[in-house]
Design an enzyme around this catalytic site. Structure first.
Site, PDB file in Angstrom:
ATOM      1  CE  LYS A   1      85.199 113.602 -23.869  1.00 21.87           C
ATOM      2  NZ  LYS A   1      84.321 112.707 -24.388  1.00 21.87           N
TER       3      LYS A   1
ATOM      4  N   GLY B   1      85.144 101.405 -18.999  1.00 22.27           N
ATOM      5  CA  GLY B   1      85.937 101.568 -19.981  1.00 22.27           C
ATOM      6  C   GLY B   1      87.021 102.829 -20.035  1.00 22.27           C
ATOM      7  CG  HIS B   2      89.231 103.648 -17.396  1.00 22.41           C
ATOM      8  ND1 HIS B   2      89.666 103.214 -15.959  1.00 22.41           N
ATOM      9  CD2 HIS B   2      87.782 104.353 -17.176  1.00 22.41           C
ATOM     10  CE1 HIS B   2      88.775 103.438 -15.082  1.00 22.41           C
ATOM     11  NE2 HIS B   2      88.015 103.728 -15.139  1.00 22.41           N
TER      12      HIS B   2
ATOM     13  CD  GLN C   1      82.532 101.649 -12.416  1.00 18.32           C
ATOM     14  OE1 GLN C   1      83.146 101.057 -11.181  1.00 18.32           O
ATOM     15  NE2 GLN C   1      82.326 100.964 -13.544  1.00 18.32           N
TER      16      GLN C   1
ATOM     17  CG  ASP D   1      81.934 106.352 -19.583  1.00 20.01           C
ATOM     18  OD1 ASP D   1      82.948 106.573 -19.348  1.00 20.01           O
ATOM     19  OD2 ASP D   1      80.315 106.537 -19.891  1.00 20.01           O
TER      20      ASP D   1
ATOM     21  CB  THR E   1      77.986 100.759 -10.457  1.00 20.49           C
ATOM     22  OG1 THR E   1      78.748  99.109 -11.031  1.00 20.49           O
ATOM     23  CG2 THR E   1      79.592 101.417  -9.098  1.00 20.49           C
TER      24      THR E   1
ATOM     25  CE  LYS F   1      86.885 106.441 -14.071  1.00 16.86           C
ATOM     26  NZ  LYS F   1      85.331 107.502 -15.163  1.00 16.86           N
TER      27      LYS F   1
END
Ligand code: IMO
Ligand code: MG
Length: 420
Positions: free
Chosen positions: A329, A40-41, A222, A13, A237, A16
């Site tokens: 961010k 979840g991109h 990931q 997260d 993972t 990416k």
């Protein structure tokens, strides 16, 4: 030509999706090399938002080819849902823009059930899996029981499916996990038929041929700290999320790797269990979660939040040979009085600047503090517009990590990106 690789360097997260979307304009081909729908991109553009799970992020670029590589585990049901949703909302001819490696392994509905059964059996010690069947599918791959995408073309595919499913049912029974293992059989077979609309390729030949002609971008899922070998095992993972995973997962030799783009956020987050030395349990942590909208794109779970961990980041840079850093961010820290970054640890009472072997060790972060910049970075488009305090902070990180920060993201949109 080169295979450039873009990786998450933290616990996933990192942003990416946005960066691959920004970089994709420079590449004719984008390839996913590991992971599955646990990813979840998130992409935001033209007022629309998409969360991509197995579909490579080049899908929205008109002339880009997208490869689902050998190292990926593919769930035909979720993949179909994802593709049909994109096709419906955008009119993109999805089946023409994606090719799928025959050697990618298939996630069966019973792999997902096994994931749930494993987690239930572990109780408090659970991994916090996304329950997409990732671990059980890679387990079958390594233990040589798995089914691969290319197998769907075999005349006896239904028998092979039943055989693997039976194996899973025995395991589920042994674990006393109550479920209907056949509930999704029809959906699965329909989704398998849907997969046949895509070109199924020998990825290693396909990609090496393309590499004679142009550079390719390999998109990681990931993050490095979730790598099965080098992450915070067992809270990881089940794939190689670091750079070498791109070579294995696509069939490309290491000499062909060019840039290794490493993505990190200006702070850290983690979903699921496992060590997180800089995690904040106070108002600052909540503030970061609120400003950064840190809720899972796949599961909706609130993400654990904390300050940037440069010790873990430097470790990830080393493992993957990162050449270009990308910071995401940054704007989420605009309002903080003081910004902290972890520059060393106290591990079980002893000072250390290394990520520890022992996942259960007591890790206390040692921080270096920076003065906040109190400027809205979201409007900055050039280096010169960035406030002095922010530039000091960046310079410190580059010095510590020994790698330049080449891209700074100051907002979710494509445009809110400073190239240095
Ligand atoms: P993207 O690509 C963040 C985490 C899970 C769990 C552990 C194992 O969006 O960055 P798994 O489902 O693989 O068995 O879960 O890994 N995890 C992720 N965390 N982002 C992801 O993907 C993740 N994929 C898995 O929360 O702790
Ligand atoms: Mg995600």
């Amino acid at each position: 030509m080169k295979l450039d690789v873009v990786l998450g360097l933290q616990w996933g997260d990192e942003g990416k999706g946005k960066i691959v979307d920004v970089l994709a304009s420079r590449y004719q081909t984008v390839a996913r090399f590991q992971g599955g729908p646990n990813a979840g991109h998130s992409l935001h553009f033209d007022g629309q938002s998409f969360v991509l799970r197995s579909v490579p992020s080049g899908i929205f670029r008109q002339d880009a080819k997208n490869i689902v590589g050998n190292g990926v585990v593919l769930d035909p049901i979720t993949f179909r849902g994802e593709c049909e949703n994109i096709a419906e909302k955008t009119g993109i001819p999805v089946t023409k823009r994606i090719v799928i490696a025959k050697k990618a392994h298939l996630i069966l509905p019973t792999h997902r059930l096994l994931d749930a059964a494993n987690e239930a059996a572990m109780g408090k010690g659970k991994i916090g899996s996304t329950l997409k069947g990732i671990g059980p599918t890679y387990t079958d791959k390594i233990s040589r029981h798995g089914l691969r995408v290319g197998d769907i073309l075999a005349p006896d595919f239904a028998d092979r499916y039943a055989k693997l499913q039976n194996r899973h049912m025995t395991l589920l029974n042994q674990m006393g996990f109550e479920c209907d293992p056949h509930a999704e059989d029809a959906d699965f077979m329909a989704a398998v038929e849907y997969l046949k609309q895509f070109e199924l390729v020998d990825c290693e030949y396909y990609i090496n041929d393309l590499l004679k002609d142009h550079d390719i971008l390999a998109e990681g899922a990931q993050g490095s700290m979730l790598d099965v070998d080098y992450g915070s095992y067992p809270f990881v993972t089940s794939s190689t999320t670091s750079c070498s995973g791109a070579c294995v997962g696509l069939g490309v030799n290491p000499h062909l790797v060019g840039h290794v783009y490493g993505i990190f956020k200006a702070y850290c987050t983690r979903v699921g269990s496992g060590p997180f030395p800089t995690e904040l349990f106070d108002e600052t942590g909540e503030e970061i979660r609120r400003i950064g909208h840190e809720f899972g794109a796949v599961t909706g779970r609130p993400r654990r939040c904390g300050w940037l961990d440069l010790v873990a980041l430097k470790y990830a840079v080393m493992i993957s040979g990162v050449t270009d850093l990308i910071m995401m961010k940054s704007d989420c820290l605009d309002t903080f009085e003081t910004i902290k970054v972890c520059t060393s640890y106290i591990v079980d009472g002893k000072p250390s600047d290394q990520w520890p072997f022992d996942t259960y060790a007591d890790i206390q972060p040692v921080y270096t503090e920076f003065k906040g910049w109190h400027t809205d970075l979201t409007h900055c488009r050039t280096e010169e517009e960035l406030p002095a305090e922010f530039r000091d902070y960046i310079a410190f990180m580059e010095q510590y990590l020994g790698v330049p920060i080449k891209i700074i993201s100051v907002g979710p949109d494509r445009e809110a990106t400073i190239m240095r």
